[in-house]
Write a protein that holds these residues in place. Structure first.
Motif, PDB file in Angstrom:
ATOM      1  N   LEU A 157      47.792  15.392 -52.177  1.00  0.00           N
ATOM      2  CA  LEU A 157      47.764  14.242 -51.296  1.00  0.00           C
ATOM      3  C   LEU A 157      46.728  13.183 -51.638  1.00  0.00           C
ATOM      4  N   PRO A 158      45.487  13.543 -51.962  1.00  0.00           N
ATOM      5  CA  PRO A 158      44.531  12.493 -52.296  1.00  0.00           C
ATOM      6  C   PRO A 158      44.947  11.689 -53.516  1.00  0.00           C
ATOM      7  N   LYS A 159      45.783  12.253 -54.375  1.00  0.00           N
ATOM      8  CA  LYS A 159      46.190  11.563 -55.589  1.00  0.00           C
ATOM      9  C   LYS A 159      47.399  10.684 -55.355  1.00  0.00           C
ATOM     10  N   MET A 160      47.938  10.687 -54.143  1.00  0.00           N
ATOM     11  CA  MET A 160      49.111   9.881 -53.844  1.00  0.00           C
ATOM     12  C   MET A 160      48.740   8.550 -53.205  1.00  0.00           C
ATOM     13  N   ASN A 161      47.440   8.244 -53.159  1.00  0.00           N
ATOM     14  CA  ASN A 161      46.974   7.005 -52.555  1.00  0.00           C
ATOM     15  C   ASN A 161      47.349   6.913 -51.074  1.00  0.00           C
ATOM     16  N   ILE A 162      47.394   8.063 -50.406  1.00  0.00           N
ATOM     17  CA  ILE A 162      47.618   8.067 -48.965  1.00  0.00           C
ATOM     18  C   ILE A 162      46.265   7.835 -48.301  1.00  0.00           C
ATOM     19  N   SER A 163      46.157   6.782 -47.561  1.00  0.00           N
ATOM     20  CA  SER A 163      44.860   6.442 -46.980  1.00  0.00           C
ATOM     21  C   SER A 163      44.944   6.445 -45.465  1.00  0.00           C
ATOM     22  N   ASN A 164      43.792   6.508 -44.834  1.00  0.00           N
ATOM     23  CA  ASN A 164      43.742   6.357 -43.389  1.00  0.00           C
ATOM     24  C   ASN A 164      42.622   5.378 -43.034  1.00  0.00           C
ATOM     25  N   ASP A 165      42.485   4.353 -43.904  1.00  0.00           N
ATOM     26  CA  ASP A 165      41.422   3.390 -43.689  1.00  0.00           C
ATOM     27  C   ASP A 165      41.912   2.257 -42.793  1.00  0.00           C
ATOM     28  N   SER A 166      41.281   1.081 -42.893  1.00  0.00           N
ATOM     29  CA  SER A 166      41.540   0.008 -41.956  1.00  0.00           C
ATOM     30  C   SER A 166      42.943  -0.559 -42.051  1.00  0.00           C
ATOM     31  N   ASP A 167      43.676  -0.309 -43.158  1.00  0.00           N
ATOM     32  CA  ASP A 167      45.041  -0.825 -43.244  1.00  0.00           C
ATOM     33  C   ASP A 167      46.011   0.023 -42.442  1.00  0.00           C
ATOM     34  N   ARG A 168      45.521   1.106 -41.857  1.00  0.00           N
ATOM     35  CA  ARG A 168      46.345   1.926 -40.974  1.00  0.00           C
ATOM     36  C   ARG A 168      45.622   2.070 -39.640  1.00  0.00           C
ATOM     37  N   PRO A 169      45.649   1.028 -38.842  1.00  0.00           N
ATOM     38  CA  PRO A 169      44.845   1.023 -37.623  1.00  0.00           C
ATOM     39  C   PRO A 169      45.274   2.040 -36.582  1.00  0.00           C
ATOM     40  N   LEU A 170      46.472   2.611 -36.735  1.00  0.00           N
ATOM     41  CA  LEU A 170      46.970   3.482 -35.676  1.00  0.00           C
ATOM     42  C   LEU A 170      46.066   4.670 -35.415  1.00  0.00           C
ATOM     43  N   TYR A 171      45.320   5.125 -36.416  1.00  0.00           N
ATOM     44  CA  TYR A 171      44.518   6.323 -36.233  1.00  0.00           C
ATOM     45  C   TYR A 171      43.234   6.045 -35.449  1.00  0.00           C
ATOM     46  N   LYS A 172      42.872   4.764 -35.359  1.00  0.00           N
ATOM     47  CA  LYS A 172      41.630   4.431 -34.652  1.00  0.00           C
ATOM     48  C   LYS A 172      41.905   3.696 -33.334  1.00  0.00           C
ATOM     49  N   MET A 173      43.128   3.265 -33.164  1.00  0.00           N
ATOM     50  CA  MET A 173      43.461   2.364 -32.072  1.00  0.00           C
ATOM     51  C   MET A 173      43.704   3.125 -30.767  1.00  0.00           C
ATOM     52  N   PRO A 174      43.259   2.602 -29.632  1.00  0.00           N
ATOM     53  CA  PRO A 174      43.579   3.216 -28.336  1.00  0.00           C
ATOM     54  C   PRO A 174      45.039   2.947 -27.985  1.00  0.00           C
ATOM     55  N   GLY A 175      45.545   3.629 -26.981  1.00  0.00           N
ATOM     56  CA  GLY A 175      46.900   3.392 -26.543  1.00  0.00           C
ATOM     57  C   GLY A 175      47.907   4.295 -27.216  1.00  0.00           C
ATOM     58  N   VAL A 200      52.425   4.094 -30.582  1.00  0.00           N
ATOM     59  CA  VAL A 200      51.176   3.532 -30.065  1.00  0.00           C
ATOM     60  C   VAL A 200      51.454   2.199 -29.372  1.00  0.00           C
ATOM     61  N   ILE A 201      50.535   1.828 -28.499  1.00  0.00           N
ATOM     62  CA  ILE A 201      50.546   0.505 -27.880  1.00  0.00           C
ATOM     63  C   ILE A 201      49.391  -0.285 -28.464  1.00  0.00           C
ATOM     64  N   LYS A 202      49.715  -1.428 -29.065  1.00  0.00           N
ATOM     65  CA  LYS A 202      48.670  -2.258 -29.666  1.00  0.00           C
ATOM     66  C   LYS A 202      47.954  -3.048 -28.575  1.00  0.00           C
ATOM     67  N   GLU A 203      46.849  -3.670 -28.964  1.00  0.00           N
ATOM     68  CA  GLU A 203      46.027  -4.378 -27.989  1.00  0.00           C
ATOM     69  C   GLU A 203      46.759  -5.554 -27.368  1.00  0.00           C
ATOM     70  N   ASN A 204      47.744  -6.105 -28.098  1.00  0.00           N
ATOM     71  CA  ASN A 204      48.509  -7.230 -27.540  1.00  0.00           C
ATOM     72  C   ASN A 204      49.642  -6.764 -26.635  1.00  0.00           C
ATOM     73  N   GLY A 205      49.760  -5.428 -26.452  1.00  0.00           N
ATOM     74  CA  GLY A 205      50.764  -4.903 -25.549  1.00  0.00           C
ATOM     75  C   GLY A 205      52.051  -4.455 -26.206  1.00  0.00           C
ATOM     76  N   TYR A 206      52.221  -4.768 -27.479  1.00  0.00           N
ATOM     77  CA  TYR A 206      53.436  -4.367 -28.175  1.00  0.00           C
ATOM     78  C   TYR A 206      53.410  -2.869 -28.481  1.00  0.00           C
ATOM     79  N   GLU A 207      54.567  -2.226 -28.333  1.00  0.00           N
ATOM     80  CA  GLU A 207      54.704  -0.822 -28.699  1.00  0.00           C
ATOM     81  C   GLU A 207      55.283  -0.729 -30.110  1.00  0.00           C
ATOM     82  N   VAL A 208      54.692   0.105 -30.950  1.00  0.00           N
ATOM     83  CA  VAL A 208      55.153   0.252 -32.332  1.00  0.00           C
ATOM     84  C   VAL A 208      55.170   1.733 -32.717  1.00  0.00           C
TER      85      VAL A 208
END
Length: 283
Positions: free
Chosen positions: A8-26, A48-56
């Motif tokens: 997995l680490p060699k597949m460039n799977i990241s959980n950094d800022s380009d994937r906000p779902l892991y840090k986002m409330p909602g 998840v529910i984003k801060e603007n209210g949209y569900e994704v």
């Protein structure tokens, strides 16, 4: 988990800022043990529910892992080799100096081939691993390359021994719609993005088997579809087994020959395992 997690680490799977779902409330999806990362409920999606209210619905990391497992499964790779990588081809297992030297060369070719795969594909040049000795590491190295290609380039290869390939095609005639079944099998081998043909030359040769193999190789050569072959014979001697000569000429055109050691690693491993078992019994 088995060693495939190491992929997995060699597949460039990241959980950094380009994937906000892991840090986002909602988050609406409840994490369960069905997800190896405990990020989703095992479905591979996170609601998840984003801060603007949209569900994704966002993709969980476990989905890519499961897709990788499925690719390896559909490649028909034997269970003992599912997690094998080129680094698992251990040249230290060989005990003879010549074997170590030959194994180093073969491993270097395998590594370079994976790195330069796009160029090799454009050239229509693939690999032909050969040695007369059974258990010399040909199968391991060819499947290790296959796994590396799945991981790095997300291709969908097929691995199969030539004996099994021909047996499957023969047995297709015993079923209903035999012509269609045979045609579908033939097309799957002709059109696989990468085809690994293991143990060419071990099968019993007939006019029919030679014709079938010729058709598969001819199409793959014509369309530059990558083909990795292992055999117990050097290319120069293939004409003795396939007297029509077409198989030899196509393999000469398609592949780069790589000699493997004339030493059985399988025997060495079996002997070491038996020594370990003997110690357990004696203790």
């Amino acid at each position: 988990m088995n060693k495939l997690q190491d992929i997995l680490p060699k597949m460039n799977i990241s959980n950094d800022s380009d994937r906000p779902l892991y840090k986002m409330p909602g988050r609406l999806t409840k994490a369960t043990d069905d997800c190896m990362y405990r990020e989703c409920d095992g479905s591979g999606l996170i609601h998840v529910i984003k801060e603007n209210g949209y569900e994704v619905m966002m993709v969980c990391k476990c989905k890519e892992y499961k897709e990788l497992l499925e690719q390896i499964k559909t490649a028909r790779i034997p269970a003992d080799y599912l997690d094998k990588r080129i680094n698992d081809f251990d040249i230290k297992m060989y005990q003879e100096k010549d074997s170590v030297r030959v194994a180093q060369y073969a491993k270097k070719i395998a590594t370079s081939y994976v790195t330069q795969y796009p160029e090799m594909e454009d050239m229509g040049k693939e690999l032909y691993f050969y040695s007369n000795t059974k258990g010399s590491g040909k199968t391991l190295l060819s499947i290790a390359i296959t796994n590396e290609l799945i991981i790095k380039y997300q291709i969908k290869p097929i691995y199969i021994s030539v004996v099994n390939m021909l047996n499957e095609m023969k047995h297709s005639f015993t079923n209903k719609d035999s012509n269609r079944n045979f045609y579908n099998l033939m097309e799957s081998f002709k059109q696989a993005p990468v085809l690994v043909m293991d143990d060419l030359g071990v099968e019993k040769t007939t006019d029919w088997s030679e014709e079938v193999l010729t058709q598969i190789l001819d199409e793959r050569m014509s369309y530059k579809r990558p083909t990795i072959i292992t055999s117990n014979k050097p290319i120069q001697l293939l004409h003795k087994m396939y007297p029509a000569g077409r198989i030899k000429s196509r393999i000469e055109k398609m592949t780069f020959p790589a000699l493997m050691p004339e030493e059985s690693v399988r025997e060495i491993i079996a002997r070491q395992e038996n020594e370990q078992i003997a110690k357990l019994f004696l203790n």
